[in-house]
Design a protein around this motif. Structure first.
Motif, PDB file in Angstrom:
ATOM      1  N   LEU A 122      44.258   4.713 159.066  1.00 50.63           N
ATOM      2  CA  LEU A 122      43.794   3.814 158.004  1.00 50.63           C
ATOM      3  C   LEU A 122      44.930   3.448 157.058  1.00 50.63           C
ATOM      4  CD1 LEU A 122      40.330   5.408 157.117  1.00 50.63           C
ATOM      5  CD2 LEU A 122      40.736   3.288 158.380  1.00 50.63           C
ATOM      6  N   GLU A 123      45.762   4.424 156.716  1.00 48.49           N
ATOM      7  CA  GLU A 123      46.899   4.157 155.826  1.00 48.49           C
ATOM      8  C   GLU A 123      47.897   3.203 156.474  1.00 48.49           C
ATOM      9  OE1 GLU A 123      48.081   8.169 155.051  1.00 48.49           O
ATOM     10  OE2 GLU A 123      46.774   8.337 153.309  1.00 48.49           O
ATOM     11  N   GLN A 124      48.114   3.330 157.769  1.00 44.79           N
ATOM     12  CA  GLN A 124      49.021   2.420 158.479  1.00 44.79           C
ATOM     13  C   GLN A 124      48.458   1.001 158.475  1.00 44.79           C
ATOM     14  OE1 GLN A 124      49.421   4.288 162.302  1.00 44.79           O
ATOM     15  NE2 GLN A 124      51.085   5.623 161.625  1.00 44.79           N
ATOM     16  N   ARG A 125      47.157   0.876 158.725  1.00 45.02           N
ATOM     17  CA  ARG A 125      46.527  -0.448 158.713  1.00 45.02           C
ATOM     18  C   ARG A 125      46.589  -1.062 157.324  1.00 45.02           C
ATOM     19  NH1 ARG A 125      40.810   0.649 161.150  1.00 45.02           N
ATOM     20  NH2 ARG A 125      40.463  -1.478 160.405  1.00 45.02           N
ATOM     21  N   HIS A 126      46.383  -0.244 156.280  1.00 43.58           N
ATOM     22  CA  HIS A 126      46.453  -0.714 154.897  1.00 43.58           C
ATOM     23  C   HIS A 126      47.864  -1.215 154.581  1.00 43.58           C
ATOM     24  CE1 HIS A 126      46.834  -0.220 150.497  1.00 43.58           C
ATOM     25  NE2 HIS A 126      45.568  -0.631 150.477  1.00 43.58           N
ATOM     26  N   SER A 127      48.858  -0.451 154.977  1.00 46.34           N
ATOM     27  CA  SER A 127      50.254  -0.827 154.736  1.00 46.34           C
ATOM     28  C   SER A 127      50.616  -2.110 155.487  1.00 46.34           C
ATOM     29  CB  SER A 127      51.179   0.313 155.146  1.00 46.34           C
ATOM     30  OG  SER A 127      52.512  -0.038 154.940  1.00 46.34           O
ATOM     31  N   ALA A 128      50.164  -2.210 156.722  1.00 43.96           N
ATOM     32  CA  ALA A 128      50.451  -3.408 157.526  1.00 43.96           C
ATOM     33  C   ALA A 128      49.831  -4.648 156.883  1.00 43.96           C
ATOM     34  CB  ALA A 128      49.940  -3.219 158.947  1.00 43.96           C
ATOM     35  N   LEU A 129      48.608  -4.522 156.396  1.00 40.12           N
ATOM     36  CA  LEU A 129      47.965  -5.648 155.716  1.00 40.12           C
ATOM     37  C   LEU A 129      48.710  -6.006 154.440  1.00 40.12           C
ATOM     38  CD1 LEU A 129      44.084  -5.284 155.939  1.00 40.12           C
ATOM     39  CD2 LEU A 129      45.449  -7.282 156.496  1.00 40.12           C
ATOM     40  N   ASP A 130      49.180  -5.007 153.713  1.00 39.56           N
ATOM     41  CA  ASP A 130      49.939  -5.252 152.495  1.00 39.56           C
ATOM     42  C   ASP A 130      51.185  -6.072 152.800  1.00 39.56           C
ATOM     43  OD1 ASP A 130      50.399  -4.938 149.689  1.00 39.56           O
ATOM     44  OD2 ASP A 130      51.899  -3.410 150.157  1.00 39.56           O
ATOM     45  N   HIS A 131      51.902  -5.693 153.847  1.00 38.22           N
ATOM     46  CA  HIS A 131      53.109  -6.438 154.240  1.00 38.22           C
ATOM     47  C   HIS A 131      52.751  -7.849 154.712  1.00 38.22           C
ATOM     48  CE1 HIS A 131      55.814  -3.116 153.669  1.00 38.22           C
ATOM     49  NE2 HIS A 131      55.085  -2.341 154.446  1.00 38.22           N
ATOM     50  N   SER A 140      41.295 -19.012 151.692  1.00 35.51           N
ATOM     51  CA  SER A 140      40.198 -18.247 152.292  1.00 35.51           C
ATOM     52  C   SER A 140      40.732 -17.162 153.223  1.00 35.51           C
ATOM     53  CB  SER A 140      39.238 -19.162 153.047  1.00 35.51           C
ATOM     54  OG  SER A 140      39.903 -19.832 154.097  1.00 35.51           O
ATOM     55  N   GLU A 141      41.802 -17.455 153.960  1.00 28.88           N
ATOM     56  CA  GLU A 141      42.403 -16.459 154.852  1.00 28.88           C
ATOM     57  C   GLU A 141      43.049 -15.339 154.048  1.00 28.88           C
ATOM     58  OE1 GLU A 141      45.064 -18.738 157.234  1.00 28.88           O
ATOM     59  OE2 GLU A 141      43.461 -19.581 158.471  1.00 28.88           O
ATOM     60  N   LEU A 142      43.731 -15.695 153.004  1.00 32.54           N
ATOM     61  CA  LEU A 142      44.382 -14.706 152.142  1.00 32.54           C
ATOM     62  C   LEU A 142      43.346 -13.819 151.458  1.00 32.54           C
ATOM     63  CD1 LEU A 142      47.160 -13.811 151.232  1.00 32.54           C
ATOM     64  CD2 LEU A 142      47.014 -15.464 149.378  1.00 32.54           C
ATOM     65  N   ARG A 143      42.268 -14.432 150.988  1.00 32.39           N
ATOM     66  CA  ARG A 143      41.190 -13.681 150.356  1.00 32.39           C
ATOM     67  C   ARG A 143      40.565 -12.686 151.339  1.00 32.39           C
ATOM     68  NH1 ARG A 143      39.383 -17.941 147.768  1.00 32.39           N
ATOM     69  NH2 ARG A 143      38.055 -18.581 149.469  1.00 32.39           N
ATOM     70  N   GLU A 144      40.380 -13.098 152.575  1.00 34.41           N
ATOM     71  CA  GLU A 144      39.814 -12.219 153.604  1.00 34.41           C
ATOM     72  C   GLU A 144      40.742 -11.036 153.894  1.00 34.41           C
ATOM     73  OE1 GLU A 144      37.179 -10.708 156.434  1.00 34.41           O
ATOM     74  OE2 GLU A 144      36.910 -12.149 154.815  1.00 34.41           O
ATOM     75  N   MET A 145      42.036 -11.278 153.949  1.00 28.27           N
ATOM     76  CA  MET A 145      42.993 -10.199 154.172  1.00 28.27           C
ATOM     77  C   MET A 145      42.956  -9.206 153.017  1.00 28.27           C
ATOM     78  SD  MET A 145      46.131 -12.384 155.880  1.00 28.27           S
ATOM     79  CE  MET A 145      47.361 -11.298 155.276  1.00 28.27           C
ATOM     80  N   LYS A 146      42.880  -9.715 151.794  1.00 27.73           N
ATOM     81  CA  LYS A 146      42.819  -8.846 150.622  1.00 27.73           C
ATOM     82  C   LYS A 146      41.523  -8.037 150.609  1.00 27.73           C
ATOM     83  CE  LYS A 146      45.816 -11.502 147.557  1.00 27.73           C
ATOM     84  NZ  LYS A 146      45.886 -12.257 146.290  1.00 27.73           N
ATOM     85  N   ARG A 147      40.435  -8.656 151.049  1.00 21.95           N
ATOM     86  CA  ARG A 147      39.148  -7.953 151.113  1.00 21.95           C
ATOM     87  C   ARG A 147      39.220  -6.802 152.110  1.00 21.95           C
ATOM     88  NH1 ARG A 147      34.928  -7.523 154.132  1.00 21.95           N
ATOM     89  NH2 ARG A 147      35.629  -9.033 155.659  1.00 21.95           N
ATOM     90  N   LYS A 148      39.819  -7.055 153.269  1.00 24.70           N
ATOM     91  CA  LYS A 148      39.965  -6.004 154.282  1.00 24.70           C
ATOM     92  C   LYS A 148      40.858  -4.875 153.773  1.00 24.70           C
ATOM     93  CE  LYS A 148      39.212  -8.914 158.307  1.00 24.70           C
ATOM     94  NZ  LYS A 148      39.817  -9.494 159.515  1.00 24.70           N
ATOM     95  N   LYS A 149      41.912  -5.234 153.060  1.00 23.82           N
ATOM     96  CA  LYS A 149      42.808  -4.222 152.502  1.00 23.82           C
ATOM     97  C   LYS A 149      42.066  -3.341 151.506  1.00 23.82           C
ATOM     98  CE  LYS A 149      46.942  -3.768 149.711  1.00 23.82           C
ATOM     99  NZ  LYS A 149      47.813  -4.470 148.785  1.00 23.82           N
ATOM    100  N   LEU A 150      41.258  -3.939 150.660  1.00 26.55           N
ATOM    101  CA  LEU A 150      40.479  -3.179 149.686  1.00 26.55           C
ATOM    102  C   LEU A 150      39.459  -2.274 150.386  1.00 26.55           C
ATOM    103  CD1 LEU A 150      39.810  -2.528 146.771  1.00 26.55           C
ATOM    104  CD2 LEU A 150      38.293  -4.516 146.748  1.00 26.55           C
TER     105      LEU A 150
END
Length: 58
Positions: free
Chosen positions: A10-19, A34-44
């Motif tokens: 989960l931490e790796q996926r979170h970091s990858a989304l952050d990058h 909308s795409e950026l918002r979706e990525m941020k939602r998944k990161k949260l």
């Protein structure tokens, strides 16, 4: 899968989304809002799941 392994994944996926979010915000033209918002939602969601799993059992 052990809890430690799951947390690490989960931490790796979170970091990858952050990058990915950082890279998307730096490029021109920028990714659709909308795409950026979706990525941020998944990161949260990932962050929330990580924190939930780290909580001691009651």
């Amino acid at each position: 899968m052990s809890l430690d392994t799951h947390l690490a994944t989960l931490e790796q996926r979170h970091s990858a989304l952050d990058h990915e979010i950082s890279a998307a915000m730096a490029t021109k033209p920028a990714m659709r809002d909308s795409e950026l918002r979706e990525m941020k939602r998944k990161k949260l969601q990932l962050k929330d799941e990580i924190e939930r799993l780290r909580q001691p059992a009651n």
